[in-house]
Design a protein around this motif. Structure first.
Motif, PDB file in Angstrom:
ATOM      1  N   HIS A  57       0.839  -1.208   0.000  1.00  0.00           N
ATOM      2  CA  HIS A  57       0.000   0.000   0.000  1.00  0.00           C
ATOM      3  C   HIS A  57       0.871   1.255   0.000  1.00  0.00           C
ATOM      4  O   HIS A  57       0.605   2.211  -0.736  1.00  0.00           O
ATOM      5  CB  HIS A  57      -0.930  -0.029   1.219  1.00  0.00           C
ATOM      6  N   HIS A  58       1.926   1.242   0.800  1.00  0.00           N
ATOM      7  CA  HIS A  58       2.783   2.429   0.854  1.00  0.00           C
ATOM      8  C   HIS A  58       3.546   2.640  -0.447  1.00  0.00           C
ATOM      9  O   HIS A  58       3.718   3.771  -0.886  1.00  0.00           O
ATOM     10  CB  HIS A  58       3.741   2.330   2.050  1.00  0.00           C
ATOM     11  N   GLU A  61       1.205   4.270  -2.814  1.00  0.00           N
ATOM     12  CA  GLU A  61       1.011   5.700  -2.528  1.00  0.00           C
ATOM     13  C   GLU A  61       2.261   6.498  -2.887  1.00  0.00           C
ATOM     14  O   GLU A  61       2.174   7.539  -3.549  1.00  0.00           O
ATOM     15  CB  GLU A  61       0.672   5.893  -1.040  1.00  0.00           C
ATOM     16  N   PHE A  66       0.661   9.497  -4.796  1.00  0.00           N
ATOM     17  CA  PHE A  66       1.097  10.807  -4.293  1.00  0.00           C
ATOM     18  C   PHE A  66       1.778  11.664  -5.367  1.00  0.00           C
ATOM     19  O   PHE A  66       1.470  12.861  -5.473  1.00  0.00           O
ATOM     20  CB  PHE A  66       1.993  10.657  -3.059  1.00  0.00           C
ATOM     21  N   HIS A  85       5.318   6.766   6.333  1.00  0.00           N
ATOM     22  CA  HIS A  85       5.498   5.450   5.691  1.00  0.00           C
ATOM     23  C   HIS A  85       6.860   4.871   6.084  1.00  0.00           C
ATOM     24  O   HIS A  85       6.984   3.678   6.346  1.00  0.00           O
ATOM     25  CB  HIS A  85       5.426   5.570   4.164  1.00  0.00           C
ATOM     26  N   HIS A 129      -2.268   8.776  10.779  1.00  0.00           N
ATOM     27  CA  HIS A 129      -1.797   8.805   9.391  1.00  0.00           C
ATOM     28  C   HIS A 129      -2.971   8.658   8.411  1.00  0.00           C
ATOM     29  O   HIS A 129      -3.126   9.452   7.482  1.00  0.00           O
ATOM     30  CB  HIS A 129      -0.783   7.673   9.179  1.00  0.00           C
ATOM     31  N   GLU A 133      -4.699  11.267   5.623  1.00  0.00           N
ATOM     32  CA  GLU A 133      -4.890  10.945   4.196  1.00  0.00           C
ATOM     33  C   GLU A 133      -6.354  11.093   3.796  1.00  0.00           C
ATOM     34  O   GLU A 133      -6.679  11.691   2.771  1.00  0.00           O
ATOM     35  CB  GLU A 133      -4.421   9.513   3.913  1.00  0.00           C
TER      36      GLU A 133
HETATM   37 FE   LIG Z   1      -0.160   6.292   3.642  1.00  0.00          FE
END
Ligand SMILES: [Fe+2]
Ligand SMILES: [Fe+2]
Length: 220
Positions: A57-58, A61, A66, A85, A129, A133
């Protein structure tokens, strides 16, 4: 409003956050007391899969969502989010060897306590966090800045990066699906090839993810 079945990256984000949040809560709860012999290997595998899904997931992103959102000038504290992250990944890197020790020796109370404390620390970063988001990367903010076509391609890129970096699919896919409520699961399945739920999960991968079942929802 986005049509049902249309792209909704904000909803995709919330859904994967729900998977990880449940995974974290279940993992913290079950590492509080000594592991039960019958399900110890399944729990270790569950926590390992959580770590992979979180990592994936990170990556999705940091490398897909991002940069694209920043380019489209959608306001969010990106530097802070990316730094968090890194903090979460550092904890996961500490947890990995402790999980390996537990896989070899489920009675290892010291490693179990370490995993429990590390995941509790991780949760302290995780909740604020995802609040940050979800507060910034709303459906409206994304729809105002990104066309429908771009959202479709970003949603695919986002999903692909997540899947590629989430460890073995035979664990990650059932983990994602069965940490969701039936309603969220149905939404998630809409973006997966039908083969996944018709054949791969119930037949081809069946034995590989079976040890995770005691910790999942509706998996029997
Ligand atoms: Fe995140
Ligand atoms: Fe996220």
């Amino acid at each position: 409003m986005t049509k049902p079945g249309g792209p909704n990256i904000a909803a995709d984000l919330v859904r994967i956050h729900r998977v990880i949040t449940r995974g974290l809560e279940v993992s913290i709860r079950h590492t509080r007391a000594p592991l039960e012999a019958a399900t110890a290997a399944g729990l270790v595998s569950y926590v390992q899969t959580l770590a992979w899904v979180l990592h994936g997931h990170h990556i999705s992103e940091d490398q897909a969502a991002f940069p694209f959102f920043r380019q489209k000038q959608i306001d969010a504290p990106y530097l802070l989010l990316v730094a968090e992250h890194g903090q979460i990944q550092a904890i996961l890197n500490e947890v990995a060897p402790a999980l390996d020790r537990l896989a070899a020796e489920p009675e290892d109370g010291k490693s179990l306590a370490f995993v429990h404390q590390a995941l509790s620390r991780l949760a302290g970063i995780w909740y604020p966090h995802i609040q940050r988001e979800e507060a910034h990367l709303t459906k409206d903010a994304i729809a105002a800045a990104i066309s429908l076509e771009e959202q479709i391609s970003l949603a695919q890129d986002f999903a692909q990066k997540g899947q590629q970096n989430s460890g073995p699919a035979h664990l990650a896919v059932p983990f994602v699906l069965y940490n969701l409520s039936p309603e969220d699961r149905a939404d998630m399945l809409r973006v997966m090839p039908p083969e996944v739920i018709q054949h791969l999960v119930p037949v081809v991968w069946k034995d590989q993810w079976a040890p995770l079942k005691p910790f999942l929802l509706d998996a029997d």
